[in-house]
Design an enzyme around this catalytic site. Structure first.
Site, short mmCIF file in Angstrom:
data_model
loop_
_atom_site.label_atom_id
_atom_site.label_comp_id
_atom_site.label_asym_id
_atom_site.label_seq_id
_atom_site.Cartn_x
_atom_site.Cartn_y
_atom_site.Cartn_z
N ARG A 160 0.84 -1.22 0.00
CA ARG A 160 0.00 0.00 0.00
C ARG A 160 0.87 1.26 0.00
NH1 ARG A 160 -2.60 -4.01 -0.38
NH2 ARG A 160 -4.38 -4.66 0.89
N SER A 235 -10.84 0.48 3.81
CA SER A 235 -10.03 0.28 5.03
C SER A 235 -9.55 1.64 5.53
CB SER A 235 -8.81 -0.58 4.72
OG SER A 235 -9.20 -1.76 4.09
N GLU A 330 -4.84 4.60 6.72
CA GLU A 330 -4.53 4.38 5.30
C GLU A 330 -5.14 5.54 4.50
OE1 GLU A 330 -4.92 0.25 3.70
OE2 GLU A 330 -6.35 1.18 2.35
P1 NAP Z 1 -10.02 -10.54 5.64
O1 NAP Z 1 -10.17 -11.53 4.55
O2 NAP Z 1 -10.97 -10.49 6.79
O3 NAP Z 1 -8.55 -10.66 6.24
C1 NAP Z 1 -8.10 -9.77 7.28
C2 NAP Z 1 -6.69 -9.36 6.93
O4 NAP Z 1 -5.86 -10.50 6.94
C3 NAP Z 1 -6.64 -8.75 5.57
O5 NAP Z 1 -6.41 -7.40 5.76
C4 NAP Z 1 -5.53 -9.48 4.84
O6 NAP Z 1 -4.41 -8.68 4.52
C5 NAP Z 1 -5.03 -10.54 5.80
N1 NAP Z 1 -5.10 -11.88 5.16
C6 NAP Z 1 -6.18 -12.71 5.08
N2 NAP Z 1 -5.84 -13.87 4.48
C7 NAP Z 1 -4.53 -13.76 4.18
C8 NAP Z 1 -3.59 -14.63 3.52
N3 NAP Z 1 -3.96 -15.85 3.09
N4 NAP Z 1 -2.32 -14.21 3.37
C9 NAP Z 1 -1.95 -12.97 3.78
N5 NAP Z 1 -2.78 -12.11 4.40
C10 NAP Z 1 -4.04 -12.49 4.59
O7 NAP Z 1 -9.93 -9.08 4.99
P2 NAP Z 1 -11.09 -8.10 4.51
O8 NAP Z 1 -11.08 -6.91 5.37
O9 NAP Z 1 -12.38 -8.84 4.28
O10 NAP Z 1 -10.54 -7.68 3.10
C11 NAP Z 1 -10.43 -8.60 2.05
C12 NAP Z 1 -9.38 -8.08 1.09
O11 NAP Z 1 -9.79 -6.86 0.51
C13 NAP Z 1 -8.07 -7.81 1.78
O12 NAP Z 1 -7.03 -8.20 0.93
C14 NAP Z 1 -8.09 -6.30 1.97
O13 NAP Z 1 -6.79 -5.75 2.00
C15 NAP Z 1 -8.81 -5.87 0.72
N6 NAP Z 1 -9.34 -4.53 0.86
C16 NAP Z 1 -8.54 -3.53 0.42
C17 NAP Z 1 -8.96 -2.23 0.53
C18 NAP Z 1 -8.03 -1.14 0.08
O14 NAP Z 1 -7.19 -1.32 -0.78
N7 NAP Z 1 -8.15 0.02 0.64
C19 NAP Z 1 -10.21 -1.95 1.09
C20 NAP Z 1 -11.00 -2.99 1.55
C21 NAP Z 1 -10.54 -4.30 1.44
P3 NAP Z 1 -4.31 -7.75 3.23
O15 NAP Z 1 -5.15 -6.56 3.54
O16 NAP Z 1 -2.87 -7.43 3.17
O17 NAP Z 1 -4.79 -8.53 2.06
#
Ligand code: NAP
Length: 337
Positions: A160, A235, A330
């Site tokens: 990010r 986020s 963020e």
């Molecule tokens: P989630 O699936 O509940 O997981 C919680 C966190 O754990 C995430 O932030 C993710 O990191 C990490 N995670 C889960 N599984 C993983 C794996 N196999 N290996 C490495 N890291 C893992 O997350 P969520 O909030 O529902 O979001 C789903 C995805 O959408 C995430 O990748 C999140 O980053 C993304 N998202 C991005 C934005 C943005 O760019 N602003 C906004 C909303 C959601 P990471 O965040 O590093 O993936």
């Protein structure tokens, strides 16, 4: 070019807070850039406003590059090189790329914002980051008043993070170049549990980008509020990075800790930390922690900048007190000057 005075920003950022900017300069093409130096100095660059929080009065000029569209530059049986104008809506471009049969961006569907904003934040979701499929960026350096074409390496992408994020408002991104895979050369990323489980449940093949995109669309909107319903910026906080020693200590104290190996340490799920402090559904004025996803702060309708800032501070303080972990927003916060 369009120059707007006393601009209502509530419709120009996804948080939807009441805010007014003294002036917004909208550029329709790269040719408009020649006139910029005579018009403004040190403007704030605005994309789709999906990662911004605005104070009620913004005195600095805002600058938006609005040219849209894409063109295929070259194709081989393995990949396709495409130039996309920075003002194009990111999600529209991703679905278009998938409909054309190109693979790469399927995990990044339904992310609000523009193509030009994607390299700034190096947007990422479900194990894929924009930088994996991005070859170069065309930008105008507002400080040096010169055009630049930066390779992916020169963009210094991180988690990010990028050169553009470290030098806010210096580089006006005008076009982004992608290299996407052709059919039979797909390398889909399905390692996140939510994705692989749903693929299995629905009996879908793991290497069909359109299937993955559809599944990710379902997962995202089951957990995240649509900005049209409740203003938000996705986020609100970054997932904090900690050392292996700190992760190990935290795991001893909190065996349910959600963490993943990352670089030379660990990445903690910020949403889990916030949830553990009991914040889901907590409200400060009209700003609220989204009950289904603690990482998202929402505007219940009439939230003020101060409501959101107070909620942000309460969360950061509570997470620090409980876990000794420092949360960093963020979202980009633009305070009045
Ligand atoms: P989630 O699936 O509940 O997981 C919680 C966190 O754990 C995430 O932030 C993710 O990191 C990490 N995670 C889960 N599984 C993983 C794996 N196999 N290996 C490495 N890291 C893992 O997350 P969520 O909030 O529902 O979001 C789903 C995805 O959408 C995430 O990748 C999140 O980053 C993304 N998202 C991005 C934005 C943005 O760019 N602003 C906004 C909303 C959601 P990471 O965040 O590093 O993936």
């Amino acid at each position: 070019m369009n120059i707007l005075n006393a601009v209502d920003l509530s419709t120009k950022h996804t948080f939807g807070l009441a805010s007014q900017a003294r002036r917004l300069i909208q550029l329709d093409s790269v040719d408009d850039i020649a006139q910029l130096a005579a018009l403004t100095t040190a403007p704030i660059i605005l994309g789709g406003g999906s990662n911004m929080l605005f104070a009620p009065h913004i005195q600095q000029d805002l600058l938006q590059f609005c040219a849209t569209g894409y063109q295929v530059l070259s194709q081989t049986p393995q990949y396709c090189d495409i130039q996309v104008m920075a003002g194009t809506e990111w999600n529209q471009w991703v679905w278009q790329s998938l409909e054309n049969g190109w693979q790469g961006l399927e995990n990044l569907v339904e992310i609000p914002g523009t193509v030009g904003a994607a390299p700034v934040q190096n947007i990422g979701a479900f194990g894929v980051e924009a930088c994996q499929y991005l070859t170069k960026v065309q930008a105008y350096d507002l400080q040096q008043q010169q055009w630049l074409t930066l390779s992916a390496e020169q963009c210094q992408f991180g988690y990010r993070d990028s050169l553009f994020k470290r030098h806010p408002d210096r580089f006006l991104i005008t076009a982004v170049y992608f290299r996407l895979n052709q059919p039979d050369h797909y390398q889909c990323e399905t390692r996140y549990a939510d994705v692989s489980t749903r693929l299995q449940q629905q009996g879908l093949t793991q290497n069909n980008p359109l299937h993955i995109a559809q599944i990710i669309k379902e997962i995202r909107w089951a957990k995240l509020p649509r900005p049209e319903q409740y203003g938000n910026a996705g986020s609100f906080f970054k997932n904090p990075k900690v050392s292996a020693a700190q992760q190990s200590q935290l795991l001893t104290d909190f065996p349910q800790l959600v963490s993943f190996p990352f670089e030379d340490g660990y990445k903690l799920a910020a949403g889990w930390l916030i949830d553990q402090c009991g914040f889901k559904g907590t409200q400060c004025g009209q700003a609220r922690v989204y009950p289904k996803q603690a990482l998202v702060l929402c505007n219940q309708g009439q939230a003020t900048f101060d409501d959101v800032m107070l909620l942000r501070q309460k969360i950061m303080d509570a997470v620090w007190q409980r876990f000794a972990v420092s949360l960093e927003p963020e979202v980009r916060i633009i305070e009045s000057i």
